[in-house]
Design an enzyme around this catalytic site. Sequence first.
Site, mmCIF file in Angstrom:
data_model
loop_
_atom_site.group_PDB
_atom_site.id
_atom_site.type_symbol
_atom_site.label_atom_id
_atom_site.label_comp_id
_atom_site.label_asym_id
_atom_site.label_seq_id
_atom_site.Cartn_x
_atom_site.Cartn_y
_atom_site.Cartn_z
ATOM 1 N N LYS A 222 0.841 -1.207 0.000
ATOM 2 C CA LYS A 222 0.000 0.000 0.000
ATOM 3 C C LYS A 222 0.874 1.255 0.000
ATOM 4 O O LYS A 222 0.612 2.210 -0.726
ATOM 5 C CB LYS A 222 -0.921 -0.007 1.234
ATOM 6 C CG LYS A 222 -2.050 -1.030 1.110
ATOM 7 C CD LYS A 222 -2.796 -1.250 2.406
ATOM 8 C CE LYS A 222 -3.787 -2.404 2.240
ATOM 9 N NZ LYS A 222 -4.460 -2.776 3.491
ATOM 10 N N GLN B 146 -3.970 -1.636 9.839
ATOM 11 C CA GLN B 146 -4.003 -2.924 9.146
ATOM 12 C C GLN B 146 -4.569 -4.016 10.067
ATOM 13 O O GLN B 146 -4.107 -4.190 11.191
ATOM 14 C CB GLN B 146 -2.585 -3.300 8.689
ATOM 15 C CG GLN B 146 -2.494 -4.589 7.911
ATOM 16 C CD GLN B 146 -3.205 -4.536 6.558
ATOM 17 O OE1 GLN B 146 -3.117 -3.555 5.836
ATOM 18 N NE2 GLN B 146 -3.922 -5.590 6.223
ATOM 19 N N ASP C 78 -10.382 3.098 4.645
ATOM 20 C CA ASP C 78 -10.719 1.680 4.469
ATOM 21 C C ASP C 78 -12.231 1.502 4.320
ATOM 22 O O ASP C 78 -12.699 0.460 3.873
ATOM 23 C CB ASP C 78 -10.248 0.866 5.689
ATOM 24 C CG ASP C 78 -8.981 0.060 5.390
ATOM 25 O OD1 ASP C 78 -8.681 -0.146 4.208
ATOM 26 O OD2 ASP C 78 -8.324 -0.348 6.358
#
Length: 295
Positions: free
Chosen positions: A58, A102, A125
């Site tokens: 990412k 994460q 997200d």
Amino acid sequence: MMTVSTFQLLDGKRCGEALRARIAQEAAAVKAARGRAPHLAAVLVGNDGASRTYVESKVKACESVGFRSTLIRLPESTSEDELLVRVKQMNRDKELDGYIVQLPVPAHIDPEKVTLAIAADKDVDGFHPENIGRMVLGQPCFLPATPSGIVELLRFNHIETAGKHAVVVGRSHIVGTPMSILLSRNAYPGNCTVTIAHSRTRDLPSITRQADILVVAAGRPEMITADMVKDGAVVVDVGIHRVPDTSRKSGFRLIGDVKFDEVAPKCAWITPVPGGVGPMTITSLLLNTLKAAQR
Ligand code: NDP
């Protein structure tokens, strides 16, 4: 009887590259207007190998489109309170447009508490209940990255969706459930009639065989076989699994939830694994970060 012998790849790498070129242009415009590039931070707690790989890719993707990125590594021993303090700092940080924590986090940290603590306007997200609620209501929001990436992949390839029967296998909060909502909304891609299947579904093959569009996010290696797919279907394989392969330098190869070799010849379109949904998931995160920076 099988009637379709040629299939086309829903190529996430190609689609992702095209979208990233556009994102890079818009990022440059943001930088020119605001004096700084869009900025994404990623928090990694602990040393899980797969999570580290995801986070690093990412961060690399951010660099490829001219974003600023910050990787915050915290030790496995980080307490829930310590993580929540970091989250609150990031909510206040005016130099930061969006961030992700994460998942999975270590077992002593409640992931739901962390998700709730992230400011909805920085939740790139798209996991915060405010963003999920806004998605259901069709309001502006950050869409969860994987289903949003699949929508972009369908759009890029001009896949017709209106009136089609879509079957989504899996009902997780991050993939299956939002996917079913996006496919049924009154928009393009969307306007499907959606069936959602899960581990308690009876006679799954009889349901998947009805799918014009089949999205599989069950986390079960190669569970979808040729006899479960209708001729001419569009198949999107979200699953990703490492299996040992001594012929590869890495010692493993990646497979999906769909038995590609036998299913592909029946399909009109199918995603490869790797190179299908994976690159689109990261591209969606970039799109959300760009959107956050443009607000
Ligand atoms: P979860 O484990 O959270 O959810 C799996 C879902 O599949 C559950 O709803 C479960 O049902 C259902 N399921 C499990 N077994 C069966 C079965 N035999 N028949 C029907 N339904 C079944 O997984 P995720 O949604 O997080 O991820 C799914 C897969 O996608 C994983 O392989 C993951 O690694 C991958 N993934 C890939 C991404 C990418 O970018 N390519 C991004 C995110 C995920 P129930 O609810 O009843 O338990």
